[in-house]
Design an enzyme around this catalytic site. Structure first.
Site, PDB file in Angstrom:
ATOM      1  N   HIS A 190       0.843  -1.204   0.000  1.00 29.17           N
ATOM      2  CA  HIS A 190       0.000   0.000   0.000  1.00 29.17           C
ATOM      3  C   HIS A 190       0.880   1.258   0.000  1.00 29.17           C
ATOM      4  O   HIS A 190       0.577   2.248  -0.684  1.00 29.17           O
ATOM      5  CB  HIS A 190      -0.912   0.020   1.233  1.00 29.17           C
ATOM      6  CG  HIS A 190      -1.867  -1.136   1.338  1.00 29.17           C
ATOM      7  ND1 HIS A 190      -1.800  -2.068   2.336  1.00 29.17           N
ATOM      8  CD2 HIS A 190      -2.912  -1.508   0.549  1.00 29.17           C
ATOM      9  CE1 HIS A 190      -2.764  -2.969   2.176  1.00 29.17           C
ATOM     10  NE2 HIS A 190      -3.446  -2.659   1.098  1.00 29.17           N
ATOM     11  N   GLY A 214      -2.972  -2.045  -7.466  1.00 30.49           N
ATOM     12  CA  GLY A 214      -1.828  -2.950  -7.556  1.00 30.49           C
ATOM     13  C   GLY A 214      -2.032  -4.081  -8.547  1.00 30.49           C
ATOM     14  O   GLY A 214      -3.141  -4.618  -8.669  1.00 30.49           O
ATOM     15  N   ARG A 242      -3.639 -10.472   4.123  1.00 32.32           N
ATOM     16  CA  ARG A 242      -4.010 -11.827   4.563  1.00 32.32           C
ATOM     17  C   ARG A 242      -2.791 -12.647   4.985  1.00 32.32           C
ATOM     18  O   ARG A 242      -2.954 -13.733   5.549  1.00 32.32           O
ATOM     19  CB  ARG A 242      -4.787 -12.552   3.467  1.00 32.32           C
ATOM     20  CG  ARG A 242      -6.193 -11.970   3.274  1.00 32.32           C
ATOM     21  CD  ARG A 242      -7.046 -12.828   2.344  1.00 32.32           C
ATOM     22  NE  ARG A 242      -8.447 -12.448   2.377  1.00 32.32           N
ATOM     23  CZ  ARG A 242      -9.021 -11.588   1.530  1.00 32.32           C
ATOM     24  NH1 ARG A 242      -8.305 -11.010   0.569  1.00 32.32           N
ATOM     25  NH2 ARG A 242     -10.301 -11.298   1.634  1.00 32.32           N
TER      26      ARG A 242
HETATM   27  P1  AMP Z   1      -6.342  -4.321  -0.402  1.00 33.14           P
HETATM   28  O1  AMP Z   1      -6.260  -3.469   0.827  1.00 33.14           O
HETATM   29  O2  AMP Z   1      -5.706  -5.663  -0.227  1.00 33.14           O
HETATM   30  O3  AMP Z   1      -7.715  -4.362  -1.004  1.00 33.14           O
HETATM   31  O4  AMP Z   1      -5.431  -3.600  -1.483  1.00 33.14           O
HETATM   32  C1  AMP Z   1      -5.592  -2.242  -1.805  1.00 33.14           C
HETATM   33  C2  AMP Z   1      -4.766  -1.924  -3.016  1.00 33.14           C
HETATM   34  O5  AMP Z   1      -3.404  -2.232  -2.770  1.00 33.14           O
HETATM   35  C3  AMP Z   1      -5.184  -2.727  -4.251  1.00 33.14           C
HETATM   36  O6  AMP Z   1      -5.056  -1.909  -5.405  1.00 33.14           O
HETATM   37  C4  AMP Z   1      -4.167  -3.846  -4.265  1.00 33.14           C
HETATM   38  O7  AMP Z   1      -3.942  -4.388  -5.553  1.00 33.14           O
HETATM   39  C5  AMP Z   1      -2.931  -3.109  -3.773  1.00 33.14           C
HETATM   40  N1  AMP Z   1      -1.961  -4.064  -3.217  1.00 33.14           N
HETATM   41  C6  AMP Z   1      -2.189  -5.001  -2.267  1.00 33.14           C
HETATM   42  N2  AMP Z   1      -1.054  -5.719  -2.044  1.00 33.14           N
HETATM   43  C7  AMP Z   1      -0.113  -5.230  -2.884  1.00 33.14           C
HETATM   44  C8  AMP Z   1       1.251  -5.561  -3.148  1.00 33.14           C
HETATM   45  N3  AMP Z   1       1.888  -6.541  -2.514  1.00 33.14           N
HETATM   46  N4  AMP Z   1       1.905  -4.837  -4.101  1.00 33.14           N
HETATM   47  C9  AMP Z   1       1.279  -3.839  -4.778  1.00 33.14           C
HETATM   48  N5  AMP Z   1       0.003  -3.489  -4.555  1.00 33.14           N
HETATM   49  C10 AMP Z   1      -0.682  -4.176  -3.635  1.00 33.14           C
END
Ligand code: AMP
Length: 287
Positions: A38, A149, A189
């Site tokens: 993030h 991401g 996760r």
């Molecule tokens: P989430 O909180 O998991 O829904 O992710 C929020 C945003 O962060 C989404 O656009 C994800 O694709 C991105 N994201 C989550 N993990 C990663 C990572 N390891 N590398 C790059 N972007 C990420």
């Protein structure tokens, strides 16, 4: 210090100030439990915009009954600390009753056939829930640029498609997957993994890496190499697939592709993917 808005009215008031001072605005949408992935999205957003808003919303609409909504990590204090350290202007952290003020929305964004395959096949309704909340958050933040991401490749493809199909006035920017030193893709996760799961979790990226190498001799070789590694590691595979980055349909022939995997490590479902070139020879220049 990053400001916090809990209501759409507070968000709208700050957004109006930014409109008046002519600021460009970038949004990074998250479900909280922030990590270095993030942070990378935030840094890229900051580099190109006057103002950055991070949304922190655990969206019930994208979780099916029996999924991990209840146990999903909630780390608001640490999230706010990270946003402050990264120079985020505003953290928009509404509750479900604020986002879905009229109850569950009757009218939703439909994710099309691509919403029913791969992640969508295992998680029915998931992408309708994702696209519906992303549409709402794009409207509420009125961002000029939105960062997502590559870690969530199918989600990214569907959001880009929605923005094109429905003429949202926003530029979508995609950010490469941030990984731990050993290759494991960062994910909120990952906190579910106990130490003895770590080796198995790593097998996802190892399998993908073997797939990238095998892809020089064709799509099937890539799929077989990835699958074989996961099976040898004793992991329960949900899918291993190769898709065309433009259509997200099954990949055929030669050229750029995305190799994706979803698998269970213990009871934790993990996903990962890499970009690769199919049929490109060892000199890396294609044949
Ligand atoms: P989430 O909180 O998991 O829904 O992710 C929020 C945003 O962060 C989404 O656009 C994800 O694709 C991105 N994201 C989550 N993990 C990663 C990572 N390891 N590398 C790059 N972007 C990420």
């Amino acid at each position: 210090m990053t400001s916090v808005a809990r209501t759409r009215d507070d968000l709208a008031a700050i957004r109006e100030e930014w409109r008046r001072d002519g600021s460009t605005v970038a949004v990074v949408m998250t479900m909280g439990a922030l990590h270095a992935g993030h942070a990378e999205l935030i840094r890229r957003a900051k580099a190109r915009s006057d103002r950055v808003v991070v949304t922190d919303f655990l969206n019930p609409l994208q979780f099916a009954p029996g999924e991990d909504l209840d146990k999903y990590p909630r780390t608001f204090a640490a999230d706010l600390e990270m946003c402050t350290a990264e120079g985020v202007d505003l953290l928009f952290a509404p509750g479900p009753a604020e986002v879905y003020a009229n109850g569950d929305p009757l009218v939703r964004v439909s994710a099309s056939v691509i919403g029913d395959v791969l992640e969508g096949r295992s998680r029915p309704g998931h992408f309708d829930g994702v696209l519906t909340v992303v549409a709402k958050l794009l409207n509420l933040t009125a961002a000029d640029i939105a960062y997502f991401g590559q870690k969530d490749a199918q989600q990214l493809w569907l959001i880009s498609q929605m923005v094109r199909d429905l003429d949202f006035a926003v530029e979508v920017v995609e950010v490469p997957t941030v990984r731990d030193g050993d290759g494991l893709a960062l994910s909120s996760r990952n906190t579910y993994l106990v130490p003895q799961d770590r080796g198995q979790a790593l097998a996802l990226y190892e399998g993908l890496t073997l797939g990238v190498q095998a892809a020089a001799t064709g799509a099937d070789s890539a799929l077989i190499a990835t699958r074989a590694h996961l099976e040898a590691a004793g992991i329960q595979i949900d899918y291993v697939a190769l898709v065309d980055p433009t259509s997200f349909e099954p990949f055929e022939g030669e050229g750029e592709a995305i190799l994706l995997v979803a698998a269970f490590v213990g009871t934790t479902r993990l996903i990962d993917n890499v970009r690769l070139a199919v049929g490109v020879g060892a000199d890396g220049r294609g044949g």
